[in-house]
Enzyme design. Structure first.
Site, PDB file in Angstrom:
ATOM      1  N   GLY A  46      11.920 -67.201  31.320  1.00 46.19           N
ATOM      2  CA  GLY A  46      11.399 -68.386  30.641  1.00 46.19           C
ATOM      3  C   GLY A  46      10.647 -69.381  31.495  1.00 46.19           C
ATOM      4  O   GLY A  46       9.839 -70.150  30.989  1.00 46.19           O
ATOM      5  N   GLU A 100      13.797 -74.213  35.579  1.00 41.34           N
ATOM      6  CA  GLU A 100      14.326 -73.710  34.310  1.00 41.34           C
ATOM      7  C   GLU A 100      13.361 -74.076  33.181  1.00 41.34           C
ATOM      8  O   GLU A 100      12.619 -75.053  33.290  1.00 41.34           O
ATOM      9  CB  GLU A 100      15.732 -74.318  34.113  1.00 41.34           C
ATOM     10  CG  GLU A 100      16.481 -73.959  32.863  1.00 41.34           C
ATOM     11  CD  GLU A 100      16.781 -72.479  32.671  1.00 41.34           C
ATOM     12  OE1 GLU A 100      15.815 -71.687  32.642  1.00 41.34           O
ATOM     13  OE2 GLU A 100      17.954 -72.120  32.495  1.00 41.34           O
ATOM     14  N   ASP A 101      13.374 -73.290  32.128  1.00 37.48           N
ATOM     15  CA  ASP A 101      12.506 -73.590  30.987  1.00 37.48           C
ATOM     16  C   ASP A 101      13.078 -74.706  30.118  1.00 37.48           C
ATOM     17  O   ASP A 101      12.395 -75.651  29.753  1.00 37.48           O
ATOM     18  CB  ASP A 101      12.236 -72.329  30.147  1.00 37.48           C
ATOM     19  CG  ASP A 101      13.517 -71.571  29.759  1.00 37.48           C
ATOM     20  OD1 ASP A 101      14.625 -71.998  30.146  1.00 37.48           O
ATOM     21  OD2 ASP A 101      13.394 -70.539  29.080  1.00 37.48           O
ATOM     22  N   ASP A 104      20.028 -76.406  27.487  1.00 36.69           N
ATOM     23  CA  ASP A 104      20.678 -76.640  26.206  1.00 36.69           C
ATOM     24  C   ASP A 104      22.117 -77.067  26.476  1.00 36.69           C
ATOM     25  O   ASP A 104      22.383 -78.252  26.656  1.00 36.69           O
ATOM     26  CB  ASP A 104      20.582 -75.364  25.361  1.00 36.69           C
ATOM     27  CG  ASP A 104      21.092 -75.573  23.955  1.00 36.69           C
ATOM     28  OD1 ASP A 104      21.266 -76.725  23.539  1.00 36.69           O
ATOM     29  OD2 ASP A 104      21.317 -74.562  23.245  1.00 36.69           O
ATOM     30  N   LYS A 132      17.186 -80.528  25.993  1.00 36.48           N
ATOM     31  CA  LYS A 132      17.753 -80.874  24.684  1.00 36.48           C
ATOM     32  C   LYS A 132      18.957 -81.747  24.963  1.00 36.48           C
ATOM     33  O   LYS A 132      19.947 -81.264  25.507  1.00 36.48           O
ATOM     34  CB  LYS A 132      18.231 -79.612  23.963  1.00 36.48           C
ATOM     35  CG  LYS A 132      17.140 -78.795  23.323  1.00 36.48           C
ATOM     36  CD  LYS A 132      17.769 -77.677  22.512  1.00 36.48           C
ATOM     37  CE  LYS A 132      16.721 -76.755  21.957  1.00 36.48           C
ATOM     38  NZ  LYS A 132      17.324 -75.561  21.332  1.00 36.48           N
ATOM     39  N   PHE A 151      14.960 -75.004  17.670  1.00 39.82           N
ATOM     40  CA  PHE A 151      14.627 -73.838  18.475  1.00 39.82           C
ATOM     41  C   PHE A 151      13.122 -73.853  18.757  1.00 39.82           C
ATOM     42  O   PHE A 151      12.300 -73.842  17.849  1.00 39.82           O
ATOM     43  CB  PHE A 151      15.025 -72.546  17.765  1.00 39.82           C
ATOM     44  CG  PHE A 151      14.912 -71.355  18.659  1.00 39.82           C
ATOM     45  CD1 PHE A 151      15.935 -71.062  19.566  1.00 39.82           C
ATOM     46  CD2 PHE A 151      13.787 -70.541  18.631  1.00 39.82           C
ATOM     47  CE1 PHE A 151      15.822 -69.964  20.418  1.00 39.82           C
ATOM     48  CE2 PHE A 151      13.676 -69.439  19.487  1.00 39.82           C
ATOM     49  CZ  PHE A 151      14.691 -69.156  20.379  1.00 39.82           C
ATOM     50  N   VAL A 152      12.772 -73.897  20.032  1.00 38.97           N
ATOM     51  CA  VAL A 152      11.360 -73.987  20.405  1.00 38.97           C
ATOM     52  C   VAL A 152      10.901 -72.712  21.109  1.00 38.97           C
ATOM     53  O   VAL A 152      11.703 -71.997  21.710  1.00 38.97           O
ATOM     54  CB  VAL A 152      11.094 -75.218  21.304  1.00 38.97           C
ATOM     55  CG1 VAL A 152      11.452 -76.503  20.573  1.00 38.97           C
ATOM     56  CG2 VAL A 152      11.848 -75.131  22.629  1.00 38.97           C
ATOM     57  N   ASP A 158      10.795 -67.747  24.540  1.00 38.14           N
ATOM     58  CA  ASP A 158      10.571 -66.662  23.578  1.00 38.14           C
ATOM     59  C   ASP A 158      11.420 -66.778  22.321  1.00 38.14           C
ATOM     60  O   ASP A 158      12.404 -67.508  22.274  1.00 38.14           O
ATOM     61  CB  ASP A 158      10.917 -65.315  24.227  1.00 38.14           C
ATOM     62  CG  ASP A 158      12.429 -65.125  24.381  1.00 38.14           C
ATOM     63  OD1 ASP A 158      13.082 -66.037  24.939  1.00 38.14           O
ATOM     64  OD2 ASP A 158      12.944 -64.102  23.922  1.00 38.14           O
ATOM     65  N   ARG A 164       6.099 -66.032  24.456  1.00 41.99           N
ATOM     66  CA  ARG A 164       6.139 -66.615  25.807  1.00 41.99           C
ATOM     67  C   ARG A 164       4.748 -67.010  26.279  1.00 41.99           C
ATOM     68  O   ARG A 164       4.586 -67.920  27.083  1.00 41.99           O
ATOM     69  CB  ARG A 164       6.714 -65.601  26.805  1.00 41.99           C
ATOM     70  CG  ARG A 164       8.180 -65.271  26.604  1.00 41.99           C
ATOM     71  CD  ARG A 164       8.709 -64.517  27.809  1.00 41.99           C
ATOM     72  NE  ARG A 164       9.976 -63.848  27.572  1.00 41.99           N
ATOM     73  CZ  ARG A 164      11.180 -64.430  27.654  1.00 41.99           C
ATOM     74  NH1 ARG A 164      11.275 -65.700  27.963  1.00 41.99           N
ATOM     75  NH2 ARG A 164      12.281 -63.746  27.433  1.00 41.99           N
TER      76      ARG A 164
HETATM   77  P1  5GP Z   1      22.204 -73.146  28.345  1.00 44.28           P
HETATM   78  O1  5GP Z   1      21.679 -74.434  28.904  1.00 44.28           O
HETATM   79  O2  5GP Z   1      22.812 -73.332  26.979  1.00 44.28           O
HETATM   80  O3  5GP Z   1      23.113 -72.404  29.273  1.00 44.28           O
HETATM   81  O4  5GP Z   1      21.061 -72.120  28.091  1.00 44.28           O
HETATM   82  C1  5GP Z   1      19.758 -72.418  28.300  1.00 44.28           C
HETATM   83  C2  5GP Z   1      18.970 -71.170  27.998  1.00 44.28           C
HETATM   84  O5  5GP Z   1      19.055 -70.860  26.610  1.00 44.28           O
HETATM   85  C3  5GP Z   1      17.507 -71.396  28.296  1.00 44.28           C
HETATM   86  O6  5GP Z   1      17.191 -71.006  29.597  1.00 44.28           O
HETATM   87  C4  5GP Z   1      16.844 -70.528  27.248  1.00 44.28           C
HETATM   88  O7  5GP Z   1      16.744 -69.211  27.746  1.00 44.28           O
HETATM   89  C5  5GP Z   1      17.810 -70.535  26.091  1.00 44.28           C
HETATM   90  N1  5GP Z   1      17.422 -71.553  25.081  1.00 44.28           N
HETATM   91  C6  5GP Z   1      18.059 -72.702  24.796  1.00 44.28           C
HETATM   92  N2  5GP Z   1      17.413 -73.391  23.834  1.00 44.28           N
HETATM   93  C7  5GP Z   1      16.321 -72.657  23.514  1.00 44.28           C
HETATM   94  C8  5GP Z   1      15.231 -72.845  22.580  1.00 44.28           C
HETATM   95  O8  5GP Z   1      15.117 -73.825  21.834  1.00 44.28           O
HETATM   96  N3  5GP Z   1      14.287 -71.871  22.559  1.00 44.28           N
HETATM   97  C9  5GP Z   1      14.348 -70.761  23.343  1.00 44.28           C
HETATM   98  N4  5GP Z   1      13.350 -69.889  23.225  1.00 44.28           N
HETATM   99  N5  5GP Z   1      15.350 -70.558  24.225  1.00 44.28           N
HETATM  100  C10 5GP Z   1      16.330 -71.495  24.308  1.00 44.28           C
HETATM  101 MG    MG Z   2      16.447 -69.225  30.249  1.00 44.82          MG
END
Ligand code: 5GP
Ligand code: MG
Length: 178
Positions: A46, A100-101, A104, A132, A151-152, A158, A164
């Site tokens: 990502g 990081e992308d 969450d 977020k 969800f973006v 992706d 992507r």
């Molecule tokens: P967390 O912070 O919950 O451990 O996970 C983050 C990961 O969840 C991100 O790196 C991404 O891969 C995925 N993710 C979380 N929110 C989104 C979203 O809105 N869209 C997409 N495409 N991936 C997301």
């Molecule tokens: Mg990721």
């Protein structure tokens, strides 16, 4: 065209490019104070578009590397992650800037940070294109944009490995999920 599947654009390409200039300046100034060169480590897949845009704006030398991690699915053991691809450069006694992308829950980052510290990294900072907002254990040191809890996709992010390559961040039309 993939653009036809987008309901609305949340962050434009121009906004991202402009923000990357600001972020790189700020990050670079912070590392300059420490006199150290970070290894910029992208979390695959990502982060690729964001990382490519960001590193072009650094004017000091940096090294880059990548990691790919996935979380164990279907268990309650929060935070457990599996390394699918590890760094090639040694993290020992090096400061690391994780790219990081989106953040969450933050669980992925908590675990990756822990792992890198165990490998001897002196410092681990995080830059995320998107954030977020949540109650959570970890915050990024640098954030591009705060997005609503939707969800973006795009700019590296992706849906089922698609979208992507979109040059902006957006939300899919509801019928795409049907
Ligand atoms: P967390 O912070 O919950 O451990 O996970 C983050 C990961 O969840 C991100 O790196 C991404 O891969 C995925 N993710 C979380 N929110 C989104 C979203 O809105 N869209 C997409 N495409 N991936 C997301
Ligand atoms: Mg990721």
């Amino acid at each position: 065209m993939i653009h036809d599947d987008i309901q609305k654009v949340l962050v434009t390409e121009e906004e991202i490019e402009k923000r990357c200039v600001e972020l790189a300046q700020q990050i670079e100034a912070d590392y300059k104070k420490t006199g150290q060169t970070p290894i910029v480590v992208g979390l695959l897949k990502g982060s690729i578009s964001f990382m490519a845009e960001l590193i072009k704006r650094f004017e000091s030398p940096i090294e880059i590397d990548f990691m790919k991690v996935s979380s164990y699915e279907g268990t309650e053991s929060i935070g457990d992650i599996r390394i699918d691809l590890d760094m090639r450069i040694s993290a020992k006694e090096r400061p690391i800037l994780l790219v990081e992308d989106i953040i969450d829950t933050g669980r992925t980052l908590v675990e990756v940070k822990k792992m890198l510290k165990n490998k001897g990294a002196t410092d681990v900072k995080v830059v995320s294109l998107l954030d977020k907002p949540h109650e959570r254990a970890i915050q990024a040191d640098y954030v591009g944009f705060v997005v609503p809890n939707e969800f973006v996709v795009g700019y590296g992010l992706d849906y089922n490995q698609k979208y992507r390559n979109l040059p902006y961040v957006g939300v899919l039309k509801p019928e795409i999920y049907e």
